[in-house]
Write a protein that holds these residues in place. Structure first.
Motif, short mmCIF file in Angstrom:
data_model
loop_
_atom_site.label_atom_id
_atom_site.label_comp_id
_atom_site.label_asym_id
_atom_site.label_seq_id
_atom_site.Cartn_x
_atom_site.Cartn_y
_atom_site.Cartn_z
N ILE A 33 0.70 -1.19 -0.17
CA ILE A 33 0.05 -0.06 0.04
C ILE A 33 0.93 1.29 0.01
CG2 ILE A 33 -0.33 0.16 2.53
CD1 ILE A 33 -3.50 1.00 1.71
N LYS A 34 1.96 1.27 0.93
CA LYS A 34 2.99 2.31 0.81
C LYS A 34 3.45 2.70 -0.45
CE LYS A 34 5.30 5.62 3.11
NZ LYS A 34 5.26 7.01 2.66
N HIS A 37 0.75 3.92 -3.18
CA HIS A 37 0.22 5.33 -2.42
C HIS A 37 1.40 6.18 -3.10
CE1 HIS A 37 -0.25 8.92 0.33
NE2 HIS A 37 -1.38 8.44 -0.09
N ASP A 38 2.64 6.04 -2.76
CA ASP A 38 3.78 6.85 -2.97
C ASP A 38 3.92 7.04 -4.59
OD1 ASP A 38 4.43 7.19 -0.48
OD2 ASP A 38 6.00 5.81 -0.35
N ASN A 42 -4.62 7.32 -5.19
CA ASN A 42 -4.94 8.18 -4.13
C ASN A 42 -6.39 7.39 -3.51
OD1 ASN A 42 -6.11 9.29 -6.28
ND2 ASN A 42 -6.62 11.12 -5.08
N CYS A 66 0.32 4.39 4.96
CA CYS A 66 0.34 5.62 3.89
C CYS A 66 1.24 6.94 4.24
CB CYS A 66 -0.89 5.77 3.26
SG CYS A 66 -1.45 4.22 2.21
#
Length: 67
Positions: A33-34, A37-38, A42, A66
């Motif tokens: 997820i990180k 997201h990065d 969104n 996140c």
């Protein structure tokens, strides 16, 4: 989650700007997820990563990851 879309997410974010929503649906979990997201996504759909014995805790953990 298919990691081959990483470049597409990054490209879309760069081309469309921050006001554009990029959704990723499928395979989003604590291990990726990180990164997703990065890259610029969104709107993240995390079904099986959330629906377990501790739904609230799982949601909080994903959100924290996140940050």
């Amino acid at each position: 989650y298919i990691s081959e879309v990483n470049g597409k997410i990054k490209y879309l974010r760069r081309k469309m700007g921050e006001e554009f929503n990029i959704q990723v649906d499928g395979g989003v979990n604590m291990s990726n997820i990180k990164k997703v997201h990065d890259l610029g996504a969104n709107v993240l759909v995390a079904g099986s990563a959330v629906f377990n014995d501790d739904i609230a805790g799982s949601c909080k953990a994903l959100i924290e990851e996140c940050k």
